[in-house]
Design a protein around this motif. Sequence first.
Motif, short mmCIF file in Angstrom:
data_model
loop_
_atom_site.label_atom_id
_atom_site.label_comp_id
_atom_site.label_asym_id
_atom_site.label_seq_id
_atom_site.Cartn_x
_atom_site.Cartn_y
_atom_site.Cartn_z
N ALA A 106 0.86 -1.19 0.00
CA ALA A 106 0.00 0.00 0.00
C ALA A 106 0.90 1.24 0.00
O ALA A 106 2.03 1.20 0.51
CB ALA A 106 -0.90 -0.01 1.23
N ASP A 107 0.40 2.32 -0.56
CA ASP A 107 1.22 3.52 -0.71
C ASP A 107 1.87 3.97 0.59
O ASP A 107 3.04 4.34 0.62
CB ASP A 107 0.39 4.67 -1.30
N GLY A 108 1.13 3.93 1.69
CA GLY A 108 1.67 4.37 2.98
C GLY A 108 2.76 3.47 3.52
O GLY A 108 3.54 3.88 4.39
N ASN A 109 2.84 2.25 3.02
CA ASN A 109 3.84 1.30 3.50
C ASN A 109 5.08 1.21 2.61
O ASN A 109 6.08 0.60 2.99
CB ASN A 109 3.22 -0.10 3.63
N LYS A 110 5.00 1.81 1.43
CA LYS A 110 6.12 1.70 0.49
C LYS A 110 7.41 2.34 1.00
O LYS A 110 8.47 1.69 0.93
CB LYS A 110 5.72 2.29 -0.86
N ALA A 126 10.04 -4.53 15.14
CA ALA A 126 9.27 -5.12 14.05
C ALA A 126 8.22 -4.12 13.60
O ALA A 126 7.62 -3.44 14.42
CB ALA A 126 8.61 -6.43 14.50
N GLY A 127 8.01 -4.09 12.31
CA GLY A 127 6.94 -3.27 11.74
C GLY A 127 6.03 -4.16 10.92
O GLY A 127 6.15 -4.22 9.69
N PRO A 128 5.12 -4.90 11.58
CA PRO A 128 4.24 -5.80 10.84
C PRO A 128 3.18 -5.02 10.07
O PRO A 128 2.64 -4.03 10.58
CB PRO A 128 3.61 -6.67 11.92
N MET A 129 2.89 -5.45 8.85
CA MET A 129 1.92 -4.76 7.99
C MET A 129 1.05 -5.78 7.27
O MET A 129 1.51 -6.85 6.89
CB MET A 129 2.65 -3.91 6.95
N THR A 130 -0.20 -5.39 7.07
CA THR A 130 -1.10 -6.16 6.21
C THR A 130 -1.62 -5.30 5.07
O THR A 130 -2.48 -5.74 4.31
CB THR A 130 -2.29 -6.73 7.01
N GLY A 131 -1.07 -4.12 4.93
CA GLY A 131 -1.47 -3.22 3.84
C GLY A 131 -0.69 -3.53 2.58
O GLY A 131 0.37 -2.94 2.31
N PHE A 132 -1.18 -4.48 1.81
CA PHE A 132 -0.54 -4.89 0.57
C PHE A 132 -1.55 -5.59 -0.31
O PHE A 132 -2.63 -5.99 0.13
CB PHE A 132 0.67 -5.80 0.83
N ASP A 133 -1.19 -5.76 -1.57
CA ASP A 133 -1.99 -6.51 -2.53
C ASP A 133 -1.64 -7.98 -2.35
O ASP A 133 -0.62 -8.46 -2.88
CB ASP A 133 -1.69 -6.02 -3.95
#
Length: 197
Positions: free
Chosen positions: A71-75, A144-151
């Motif tokens: 996601a744009d905010g995570n790039k 850690a920076g866990p993220m689920t904001g992705f395709d």
Amino acid sequence: MTLLLDTATQDLLFREARTANTFTEEPVTDEQVQEIYDLVKYAPTAFNQQPLRVVLVRSAEGRERLVRHMADGNKPKTSTAPLVAILAADNEFHEELPTVLPSFPQAKDVIFGERPVREQSAALNAALQVGYFIIGVRAAGLAAGPMTGFDAEGLNKEFFADGEHSVLAVVNIGKPGENAWYPRNPRLEYDQVVTTV
């Protein structure tokens, strides 16, 4: 106090631990990741299945392939983290288990059953392993920076073209950088969560 962990360890793993959004350039070594895995591989799962699979993204080419699906905010933070781990559930995890589990005769029907049953079991149990992985990163003195904001569909095709894995999370790993933390959001209190019957 009934907890066995001392206060400093409690703070390191839980109270003071935060999701990092910036990182220093200090590298995360393969030895650190090995120690993290060796610490957390005993996470409890149903029938001791181990569906979690980890792809470490270190190369510039791999990072580029990953970032385009974020996601744009995570790039930006994914582009600059010292190490990024893609955490996925292996939906064919049962192939890594013994064909017979004498302690669990019902396991054959549950985990060797139809693919949708295995996918559900893989997702739940790998998610438990993801939580332990994050705690392991903290135990190593890293953030850690866990993220689920992705395709997810794009990431699955990009990194798991065999169709046998489902991405659950992407975790940036490293030493926290400048302004790494967003303000902490409140948490529910005990009596808002726990009931007794």
